[in-house]
Design a protein around this motif. Structure first.
Motif, short mmCIF file in Angstrom:
data_model
loop_
_atom_site.label_atom_id
_atom_site.label_comp_id
_atom_site.label_asym_id
_atom_site.label_seq_id
_atom_site.Cartn_x
_atom_site.Cartn_y
_atom_site.Cartn_z
N LEU A 170 -17.14 77.62 33.01
CA LEU A 170 -16.81 78.10 34.35
C LEU A 170 -17.39 77.17 35.42
N ASP A 183 -19.63 79.88 27.91
CA ASP A 183 -18.76 80.44 28.93
C ASP A 183 -19.19 79.98 30.32
N TRP A 197 -10.93 78.02 30.71
CA TRP A 197 -11.48 79.23 30.11
C TRP A 197 -10.38 80.14 29.55
N HIS A 214 -6.20 78.81 38.62
CA HIS A 214 -5.66 78.07 37.49
C HIS A 214 -4.15 78.26 37.33
N LEU A 229 -7.69 81.04 30.94
CA LEU A 229 -7.11 81.92 31.96
C LEU A 229 -5.66 81.59 32.29
N ALA A 230 -5.21 80.38 31.96
CA ALA A 230 -3.85 79.97 32.32
C ALA A 230 -2.86 80.09 31.17
N ARG A 283 -12.61 87.70 39.02
CA ARG A 283 -11.87 87.15 37.87
C ARG A 283 -10.41 86.90 38.24
N ARG A 337 -8.38 83.37 38.07
CA ARG A 337 -7.11 83.20 37.36
C ARG A 337 -6.04 82.62 38.28
#
Length: 208
Positions: A61, A57, A67, A158, A69-70, A151, A155
């Motif tokens: 990052l 992870d 990760w 992305h 997120l998208a 976070r 997000r």
């Protein structure tokens, strides 16, 4: 009136089923929490420097990776710049398209690396806080709020780039991207029964 043999048998069956029904959720809960005889699914995580993040992870990052997120954009038909560049030959992207998408990707990666470091630091603070015996609920709330904010910022980096890519692509390229990524079937592979092949291929932007 005394119960008959069959009446007593039925009563025992009902009681036994009630006991089983009551016990099953408790058993399932114990397994979900990792308290079964097989051990916890989290065994080994205690050795992590940041308990909520694996080494993989952190590496993802720190390189500015997506990760996952998208996914809300990716799975709703808005291509990501990284995968567009990976598939540029299959999508027949022009040099202008490649240049524009590369710029989007490089800006995204630079911002994602910085935002990723902020998120890692916030998660590290949460993890370290639980090593202290005097952690209060109020202190924890502040740490979690900062982690959630970090976070969300990551997000946004992305997801916002997925908003910029569709305008650079043709409808056919967007459709083909979805096929190449495995999100939809290729309508050009077969012509459904009852459809005129020429019209079907023209309507779906097929070659030839």
């Amino acid at each position: 009136m005394p119960l008959s043999f069959w009446g007593k048998t039925l009563m025992k069956f009902i009681l036994s089923m009630a006991v089983v029904s009551f016990a099953m959720p408790l058993s399932a809960f114990a397994q979900d929490q990792g308290h079964n005889h097989g051990g916890s699914p989290y065994a080994g995580f205690e050795a992590r420097e940041i308990k909520s993040l694996s080494d993989q992870d952190i590496a993802e990052l720190r390189r500015g990776g997506g990760w996952g997120l998208a996914l809300p954009a990716e799975l709703n038909g808005l291509p990501g710049p990284a995968h567009l560049l990976e598939l540029q030959e299959e999508l027949a992207l022009s040099s202008d398209q490649v240049a524009a998408i590369t710029l989007i990707f490089e800006e995204m990666r630079a911002e994602a690396i910085a935002a990723g470091e902020n998120f890692i630091a916030a998660e590290a603070a949460v993890s370290a806080a639980f090593e202290e015996a005097d952690l209060t609920k109020e202190e924890l709330a502040g740490l979690l709020a900062r982690a959630a904010e970090a976070r969300a910022a990551l997000r946004l980096v992305h997801l916002s780039r997925h908003l910029a890519t569709p305008a650079l692509l043709s409808d056919e390229q967007v459709r083909k991207y979805s096929v190449l990524r495995g999100y939809s079937d290729d309508p050009c592979a077969t012509v459904p029964e009852g459809h005129d092949p020429t019209m079907w291929r023209r309507h779906n932007g097929c070659d030839g």
